[in-house]
Scaffold this motif. Sequence first.
Motif, mmCIF file in Angstrom:
data_model
loop_
_atom_site.group_PDB
_atom_site.id
_atom_site.type_symbol
_atom_site.label_atom_id
_atom_site.label_comp_id
_atom_site.label_asym_id
_atom_site.label_seq_id
_atom_site.Cartn_x
_atom_site.Cartn_y
_atom_site.Cartn_z
ATOM 1 N N UNK A 61 0.677 -1.121 -0.277
ATOM 2 C CA UNK A 61 0.067 -0.256 -0.180
ATOM 3 C C UNK A 61 0.986 1.042 0.184
ATOM 4 N N UNK A 62 1.742 0.912 -0.029
ATOM 5 C CA UNK A 62 3.209 2.506 0.124
ATOM 6 C C UNK A 62 2.466 2.841 -1.677
ATOM 7 N N UNK A 63 2.757 4.337 -1.333
ATOM 8 C CA UNK A 63 2.369 5.458 -2.681
ATOM 9 C C UNK A 63 4.031 5.567 -3.039
ATOM 10 N N UNK B 135 5.422 8.380 -3.049
ATOM 11 C CA UNK B 135 5.500 9.211 -2.276
ATOM 12 C C UNK B 135 6.728 8.442 -1.112
ATOM 13 N N UNK B 136 6.373 7.308 -0.634
ATOM 14 C CA UNK B 136 6.908 6.408 -0.196
ATOM 15 C C UNK B 136 6.539 6.247 1.858
ATOM 16 N N UNK B 137 4.647 6.773 1.191
ATOM 17 C CA UNK B 137 3.753 7.588 2.300
ATOM 18 C C UNK B 137 2.793 6.012 2.385
ATOM 19 N N UNK B 138 2.842 5.089 3.834
ATOM 20 C CA UNK B 138 1.834 3.875 3.465
ATOM 21 C C UNK B 138 1.058 4.232 5.085
ATOM 22 N N UNK B 139 -0.422 4.195 4.338
ATOM 23 C CA UNK B 139 -0.747 3.359 5.532
ATOM 24 C C UNK B 139 -0.333 3.230 7.024
ATOM 25 N N UNK B 140 -0.948 3.672 8.455
ATOM 26 C CA UNK B 140 -0.833 2.855 9.049
ATOM 27 C C UNK B 140 -1.710 1.930 9.460
ATOM 28 N N UNK B 141 -2.761 1.845 8.885
ATOM 29 C CA UNK B 141 -3.529 0.362 9.243
ATOM 30 C C UNK B 141 -3.917 -1.225 8.484
ATOM 31 N N UNK C 268 -6.283 -1.910 7.495
ATOM 32 C CA UNK C 268 -7.995 -2.200 7.194
ATOM 33 C C UNK C 268 -7.549 -1.356 5.750
ATOM 34 N N UNK C 269 -6.881 -0.263 5.382
ATOM 35 C CA UNK C 269 -6.731 0.801 4.743
ATOM 36 C C UNK C 269 -5.774 -0.305 3.893
ATOM 37 N N UNK C 270 -4.376 -0.538 3.874
ATOM 38 C CA UNK C 270 -3.549 -1.593 3.102
ATOM 39 C C UNK C 270 -3.510 -2.339 3.133
ATOM 40 N N UNK C 271 -4.525 -3.325 3.559
ATOM 41 C CA UNK C 271 -5.491 -4.482 2.601
ATOM 42 C C UNK C 271 -6.268 -4.080 1.589
ATOM 43 N N UNK C 272 -7.203 -3.317 1.932
ATOM 44 C CA UNK C 272 -7.777 -2.681 0.318
ATOM 45 C C UNK C 272 -7.403 -1.468 -0.630
ATOM 46 N N UNK C 273 -5.900 -1.043 0.058
ATOM 47 C CA UNK C 273 -5.160 -0.667 -1.628
ATOM 48 C C UNK C 273 -4.706 -1.882 -2.422
ATOM 49 N N UNK C 274 -3.827 -3.310 -1.398
ATOM 50 C CA UNK C 274 -3.547 -3.667 -2.470
ATOM 51 C C UNK C 274 -4.127 -4.781 -2.964
ATOM 52 N N UNK D 190 6.746 0.287 7.548
ATOM 53 C CA UNK D 190 4.865 0.581 8.025
ATOM 54 C C UNK D 190 4.901 -0.204 7.569
ATOM 55 N N UNK D 191 4.571 -1.410 6.349
ATOM 56 C CA UNK D 191 4.376 -2.304 5.488
ATOM 57 C C UNK D 191 4.093 -3.341 6.159
ATOM 58 N N UNK D 192 2.672 -3.440 6.501
ATOM 59 C CA UNK D 192 2.186 -4.676 7.093
ATOM 60 C C UNK D 192 1.399 -5.959 6.258
#
Length: 126
Positions: free
Chosen positions: A34-36, A38-44, A46-52, A113-115
Amino acid sequence: MTSNVIRNPHGGFRNRSVEIPPGSRVLHISGQTATDENGVTPPDADTQADIVYARVVETLHDAGMDVTDVVKTNLYMVNPGDIGAIVKAGQKHFKGHTQAGTLVYVKALALPDVLIELEAVAAKKE
């Protein structure tokens, strides 16, 4: 509709195997995080899974495929407690399609930050 042959002899949560018929195009999707840009990864999770999962679906569509063409996934997770996020995102984006799959819990992924990281293989008979 896919022409891949799904084998699940015992009706379990995941399929035991998926057979790809001769003459199919095969697409290997590298590990998505879920890293964009700009190198930013959402902290949670739920958001990471949705993006992935959304990125995998987008990649499938770019190749003229859809989730029914997915034959195998490899899912890597840092925290076993995040499994609910994976299930929720998988149901949302894969809409009930199941495939052969592997889930591995790891100590860490490529960035701190990648979960979650998801790889996929899809095949479609031409």
